[in-house]
Design an enzyme around this catalytic site. Structure first.
Site, PDB file in Angstrom:
ATOM      1  N   GLU A   1       0.824  -1.209   0.000  1.00 54.29           N
ATOM      2  CA  GLU A   1       0.000   0.000   0.000  1.00 54.29           C
ATOM      3  C   GLU A   1       0.861   1.264   0.000  1.00 54.29           C
ATOM      4  OE1 GLU A   1      -0.201  -2.645   1.954  1.00 54.29           O
ATOM      5  OE2 GLU A   1      -2.211  -2.972   2.780  1.00 54.29           O
TER       6      GLU A   1
ATOM      7  N   LEU B   1       8.931 -38.300  -1.572  1.00 55.02           N
ATOM      8  CA  LEU B   1       7.549 -37.968  -1.927  1.00 55.02           C
ATOM      9  C   LEU B   1       6.581 -38.937  -1.256  1.00 55.02           C
ATOM     10  CD1 LEU B   1       7.574 -37.069  -5.745  1.00 55.02           C
ATOM     11  CD2 LEU B   1       6.860 -35.617  -3.855  1.00 55.02           C
TER      12      LEU B   1
END
Lengths: 362, 362
Positions: free
Chosen positions: A56, A291
């Site tokens: 911002e 995995l």
């Protein structure tokens, strides 16, 4: 499906801004902001790095006086607390913006709706939820860190149309094409860390870099190595590298080489330690044993698979982990598919992206 | 990519007509025809079955007098020879059509451009090649039979996102969802025969039917069984069934049960025999040993794979056949992808669809 509206188009721009910070902001979230007067974008910004100003602030700087009466699109609720920087909600109020469109509420308990309240109390019109799922997916690492205190884990592999990640013999060629490999390099650039097992480190001697990505930064290398027997001078190691090993295992050579050593008895423990090192997201690139272990522990949050349109007939499977019945398979949701040159990319989630602990805060 | 033109749209309708004959016309091709006056379709037809009239005849019947001056869209070059029916080229000339748009030339040496020549000699404007690849793909079985004297072989399987076609344990669930299974049933309806190995016959006790397809007809069941040891009364057997076994193997029980027995020393030999039985296309539904053997012999022409978005971790691979190097993988071309509910369908060709032996005939 969200209809494409002007608000959606501006939020899409804010998401693209936010994406520029991916892989660079942890433990902070990637955030993007655009400020719009009528239909003209007068300011834009993204959070580049922890310790630097929020999105911002950059957008307000660019907009200057034109922020007055403008609409602000921001991918995460503006902060309301004094952290390393003053609260963005205050800055938006001071700049005289008239409307703020927020994609997601901040899951951080220090914010969690208070940023929106502050803005509304100042008479600013606030809308929450534009492109919310896209934004939440982009913030998955941050949200995981804040809500679950562990990184968001993305398993990535490339396999043939008959489900093989590598041929049996030596001199293995690449599974997927150049567009797929390029995409995977971008993921390395966008995620905080890249993890492999000690087997992959020894066999493939990977560099674990983002070679070929313009402006790319290399992810922190993580090696799972139960016995700390891997080469402490492997080419994958660089500052920020982490060796994950078992409790009571000595890893003097790794420590001497500047590798951070994490000792954990279980994979969840290991992930908690990684979160403590500020790692919000991990790209898991195998091999099959690692995995499989993550899958068995239900610690794979997201799957990204390239499927190459070729058949091999024999070779290594992507995962090694015995699940006995098809009904016990883990199902993906939010599935996407995309053609990348000759290859098919399938992605999906196995776990939900962490939301606010107090739902309904908006 | 072919631009969508009016001609393309009418040829698309002709292809849809032709599709109604798929699985029913062998050894003849599936052919569709629409006759258009201005922009209005005044006649349509398809070839329903060998021995029955050709597509053009049905379309001309419906069009009646309105065929005069019309444009005819037909998916295969009209025949010019006297077969079981009089030549369609003559019928089109007699009906006074002014233009004929043809998708593909007939690879049959008895036609092979002569149909087009006959029409042109009668002053009819003939265009060849509209939606040619789509039409050729639809006619793959016929073209394979005429040009290669063997059926077009389509390997079909469904696997998880980690490349498993089945779990290890008993009580296996389905891999893919209901839309994928429905599509696969339509393929069974569209291809001449459906082949499995003796292992699949014994383990799965499949019916090999097109259950659930409205108006569906069951493909001819083919069982590859080197020792002719499988159950001659298995539920898969029905009239038209073929047992493929090795030379000199006795299969008295199968013959007594009405099963046609083919004895072949090699897979190419077996396919030649199947072609001799008028089988133009075979849907190969496994298991892994049979698929692997066909792949190794480079006899898989087309691959259709459903990929279910779930990860299993262990299980059976779709193919069992040792290919040593990734560079020896067989690459698919003309790849398509489609989402079917939660599943991804990937199709592609490993061999080319047989074209005219004399290219450039148009």
């Amino acid at each position: 499906m969200e209809a494409v509206t002007a608000a959606g188009a501006f939020m899409r721009q804010a998401l693209l801004e936010a994406a520029r910070g991916l892989g660079r902001t942890s433990p902070n979230p990637p955030v993007g902001c655009v400020i719009v007067q009528g239909t003209e974008v007068v300011g834009r910004g993204f959070h580049p790095k922890a310790g630097e100003p929020h999105a911002e602030v950059f957008a307000l700087r660019e907009a200057g006086e034109r922020a007055r009466g403008a609409t602000v699109y921001v991918t995460l609720e503006p902060c309301s607390h004094h952290g390393r920087t003053p609260p963005c909600a205050d800055a938006l109020i001071a700049a005289g913006v008239s409307r703020v469109v927020v994609a997601t509420l901040d899951p951080n308990p220090q914010v969690a709706g208070r940023g929106v309240e502050t803005l509304r109390a100042a008479g600013i019109d606030v809308t929450v939820g534009a492109l919310e799922s896209d934004a939440a997916r982009q913030q998955a690492g941050f949200r995981s860190l804040v809500v679950r205190h562990r990184p968001w884990v993305v398993a990535k592999y490339a396999m043939t149309l008959d489900g093989k990640v590598a041929a049996v013999g030596e001199g293995n060629g690449a599974v997927s094409g150049s567009l797929a490999r390029e995409r995977a390099m971008h993921w390395r650039d966008e995620l905080d860390a890249l993890a492999v097992g000690s087997g992959t480190l020894a066999l493939d001697r990977p560099a674990l870099t983002t070679r070929g990505v313009p402006g790319g930064r290399d992810p922190r290398p993580i090696v799972f190595d139960r016995h700390a027997a891997s080469d402490p001078h492997a080419r994958a190691w660089r500052p920020g590298g982490v060796l994950v090993t078992a409790p009571d295992v000595r890893a003097d050579a790794h420590e001497a080489a500047g590798v951070t050593v994490v000792r954990a008895g279980t994979l969840p423990d290991a992930l908690t330690h990684l979160a403590g090192l500020g790692i919000s997201s991990v790209l898991l690139e195998g091999g099959p044993t690692l995995l499989g272990a993550f899958l068995a522990a239900e610690l794979v949050d997201e799957v990204r698979v390239f499927i190459a349109p070729k058949v091999l007939g024999a070779g290594l499977s992507p995962l090694v982990e015995p699940v006995r019945f098809m009904r016990h398979a883990q199902h993906l949701h939010d599935v996407t598919t995309e053609l990348l040159g000759p290859d098919v990319l399938v992605t999906g989630l196995l776990n939900d992206i962490p939301r606010l602990s107090a739902p309904g805060a908006n």
